[in-house]
Design a protein around this motif. Structure first.
Motif, PDB file in Angstrom:
ATOM      1  N   SER A  61       0.832  -1.205   0.000  1.00 51.28           N
ATOM      2  CA  SER A  61       0.000   0.000   0.000  1.00 51.28           C
ATOM      3  C   SER A  61       0.870   1.260   0.000  1.00 51.28           C
ATOM      4  N   THR A  62       1.907   1.250   0.820  1.00 46.88           N
ATOM      5  CA  THR A  62       2.804   2.408   0.920  1.00 46.88           C
ATOM      6  C   THR A  62       3.561   2.642  -0.384  1.00 46.88           C
ATOM      7  N   LEU A  63       4.110   1.584  -0.964  1.00 48.00           N
ATOM      8  CA  LEU A  63       4.854   1.733  -2.217  1.00 48.00           C
ATOM      9  C   LEU A  63       3.937   2.154  -3.360  1.00 48.00           C
ATOM     10  N   LEU A  64       2.706   1.674  -3.369  1.00 52.46           N
ATOM     11  CA  LEU A  64       1.747   2.075  -4.396  1.00 52.46           C
ATOM     12  C   LEU A  64       1.485   3.583  -4.333  1.00 52.46           C
ATOM     13  N   THR A  65       1.328   4.114  -3.119  1.00 56.00           N
ATOM     14  CA  THR A  65       1.084   5.558  -2.979  1.00 56.00           C
ATOM     15  C   THR A  65       2.300   6.381  -3.417  1.00 56.00           C
ATOM     16  N   LYS A  66       3.474   5.751  -3.437  1.00 50.84           N
ATOM     17  CA  LYS A  66       4.683   6.451  -3.875  1.00 50.84           C
ATOM     18  C   LYS A  66       4.968   6.227  -5.359  1.00 50.84           C
ATOM     19  N   GLY A  67       4.044   5.536  -6.047  1.00 48.21           N
ATOM     20  CA  GLY A  67       4.170   5.361  -7.488  1.00 48.21           C
ATOM     21  C   GLY A  67       4.855   4.090  -7.940  1.00 48.21           C
ATOM     22  N   PHE A  68       5.095   3.148  -7.065  1.00 47.07           N
ATOM     23  CA  PHE A  68       5.734   1.889  -7.421  1.00 47.07           C
ATOM     24  C   PHE A  68       4.669   0.817  -7.655  1.00 47.07           C
ATOM     25  N   ILE A  69       4.973  -0.110  -8.568  1.00 51.73           N
ATOM     26  CA  ILE A  69       4.007  -1.123  -8.978  1.00 51.73           C
ATOM     27  C   ILE A  69       4.568  -2.510  -8.695  1.00 51.73           C
ATOM     28  N   LEU A  70       3.777  -3.349  -8.030  1.00 50.36           N
ATOM     29  CA  LEU A  70       4.145  -4.746  -7.815  1.00 50.36           C
ATOM     30  C   LEU A  70       3.990  -5.466  -9.146  1.00 50.36           C
ATOM     31  N   ASP A  71       5.057  -6.113  -9.639  1.00 52.18           N
ATOM     32  CA  ASP A  71       5.046  -6.693 -10.975  1.00 52.18           C
ATOM     33  C   ASP A  71       5.863  -7.978 -10.994  1.00 52.18           C
ATOM     34  N   GLU A  72       5.509  -8.885 -11.906  1.00 53.49           N
ATOM     35  CA  GLU A  72       6.246 -10.145 -12.035  1.00 53.49           C
ATOM     36  C   GLU A  72       7.599  -9.954 -12.728  1.00 53.49           C
ATOM     37  N   GLU A  73       7.770  -8.851 -13.445  1.00 59.40           N
ATOM     38  CA  GLU A  73       9.051  -8.527 -14.087  1.00 59.40           C
ATOM     39  C   GLU A  73       9.560  -7.215 -13.493  1.00 59.40           C
ATOM     40  N   PRO A  74      10.111  -7.279 -12.282  1.00 62.72           N
ATOM     41  CA  PRO A  74      10.457  -6.058 -11.537  1.00 62.72           C
ATOM     42  C   PRO A  74      11.784  -5.435 -11.960  1.00 62.72           C
ATOM     43  N   ASP A  75      11.904  -4.154 -11.619  1.00 63.55           N
ATOM     44  CA  ASP A  75      13.177  -3.447 -11.741  1.00 63.55           C
ATOM     45  C   ASP A  75      14.044  -3.721 -10.511  1.00 63.55           C
ATOM     46  N   PHE A  76      13.366  -3.941  -9.381  1.00 62.98           N
ATOM     47  CA  PHE A  76      14.097  -4.219  -8.146  1.00 62.98           C
ATOM     48  C   PHE A  76      13.326  -5.179  -7.259  1.00 62.98           C
ATOM     49  N   TYR A  77      14.110  -5.898  -6.456  1.00 62.18           N
ATOM     50  CA  TYR A  77      13.548  -6.810  -5.465  1.00 62.18           C
ATOM     51  C   TYR A  77      13.563  -6.142  -4.097  1.00 62.18           C
ATOM     52  N   VAL A  78      12.576  -6.487  -3.308  1.00 67.40           N
ATOM     53  CA  VAL A  78      12.535  -6.086  -1.904  1.00 67.40           C
ATOM     54  C   VAL A  78      12.831  -7.335  -1.085  1.00 67.40           C
ATOM     55  N   ASN A  79      13.827  -7.244  -0.254  1.00 66.37           N
ATOM     56  CA  ASN A  79      14.140  -8.328   0.673  1.00 66.37           C
ATOM     57  C   ASN A  79      13.926  -7.803   2.086  1.00 66.37           C
ATOM     58  N   ILE A  80      13.334  -8.621   2.924  1.00 65.12           N
ATOM     59  CA  ILE A  80      13.041  -8.227   4.304  1.00 65.12           C
ATOM     60  C   ILE A  80      13.583  -9.297   5.234  1.00 65.12           C
ATOM     61  N   THR A  81      14.335  -8.854   6.227  1.00 71.78           N
ATOM     62  CA  THR A  81      14.804  -9.762   7.269  1.00 71.78           C
ATOM     63  C   THR A  81      14.513  -9.115   8.615  1.00 71.78           C
ATOM     64  N   SER A  82      14.328  -9.932   9.612  1.00 76.31           N
ATOM     65  CA  SER A  82      14.064  -9.384  10.948  1.00 76.31           C
ATOM     66  C   SER A  82      14.587 -10.333  12.001  1.00 76.31           C
ATOM     67  N   ASN A  83      14.749  -9.781  13.178  1.00 74.20           N
ATOM     68  CA  ASN A  83      15.053 -10.606  14.340  1.00 74.20           C
ATOM     69  C   ASN A  83      14.506  -9.913  15.581  1.00 74.20           C
ATOM     70  N   ALA A  84      14.218 -10.716  16.563  1.00 72.19           N
ATOM     71  CA  ALA A  84      13.700 -10.208  17.833  1.00 72.19           C
ATOM     72  C   ALA A  84      14.734 -10.505  18.915  1.00 72.19           C
ATOM     73  N   TYR A  85      14.839  -9.597  19.870  1.00 74.93           N
ATOM     74  CA  TYR A  85      15.786  -9.783  20.954  1.00 74.93           C
ATOM     75  C   TYR A  85      15.278  -9.053  22.189  1.00 74.93           C
ATOM     76  N   ARG A  86      15.761  -9.469  23.327  1.00 75.86           N
ATOM     77  CA  ARG A  86      15.381  -8.837  24.582  1.00 75.86           C
ATOM     78  C   ARG A  86      16.391  -7.755  24.908  1.00 75.86           C
TER      79      ARG A  86
END
Length: 174
Positions: A61-86
């Motif tokens: 939703s956020t990227l769409l409002t900024k003019g980016f389009i989710l597509d099967e032939e992309p210009d760029f990939y988004v990778n997401i990693t996370s970790n939790a810690y105390r």
């Protein structure tokens, strides 16, 4: 006594952290060349399936409002990693008592930790040029969270992360 209570309140209030974000990007990259995106084919975010689904929905939703389009032939990939810690409580307040009288002096100082250790989550967003296979933008967000939060609270927290991370994205306007 009122001043001490006010001081304790201010220190406790200041110790409450919001979302912190650190950015980095390649200054030589022309962000205007990127319009279409997709998620890394082997996305392994480290989030639960439900939290990952929430995060991707908010991010799309956020990227769409900024003019980016989710597509099967992309210009760029988004990778997401996370970790939790105390996290450890890092704020202390010193309480001191002292007395003087006829050439005699003394004092006591005690450090009291403020706040409890809590769960923190770090989420990293990497944007990788598909053609060049090179990272061109990265953001790392850290936020406190509760494992037992309701689904609506979890979604709101993830929305806050995405809003803060992408507030200044792209680094310059299209």
């Amino acid at each position: 006594m009122k001043r001490l209570l006010l001081l304790l309140f201010l220190v406790a209030f200041a110790s409450c952290m919001g979302t912190r974000v650190v950015y980095d990007y390649d200054k030589a990259v022309n962000f205007n060349n990127y319009v279409k995106y997709s998620y890394y084919p082997e996305l392994n975010s480290g989030l639960t399936q439900l939290d990952e689904k929430r995060l991707l929905r908010v991010l799309d939703s956020t990227l769409l409002t900024k003019g980016f389009i989710l597509d099967e032939e992309p210009d760029f990939y988004v990778n997401i990693t996370s970790n939790a810690y105390r996290s450890q409580p890092q704020n202390n307040v010193g309480v001191g008592v002292g007395g003087t009288g006829r050439n005699v002096g003394g004092g006591i100082s005690i450090g009291l930790p403020l706040g409890n250790s809590g769960m923190q989550r770090s989420i990293q967003f990497d944007f990788v040029d598909v053609a060049k296979d090179q990272l061109f933008w990265q953001a790392i967000a850290e936020q406190s969270f509760r494992d037992n939060a309701s689904p609506s609270v979890r979604e709101q927290q993830l929305k806050e992360v995405v809003d803060k991370v992408f507030k200044k994205f792209p680094p310059y306007t299209k």
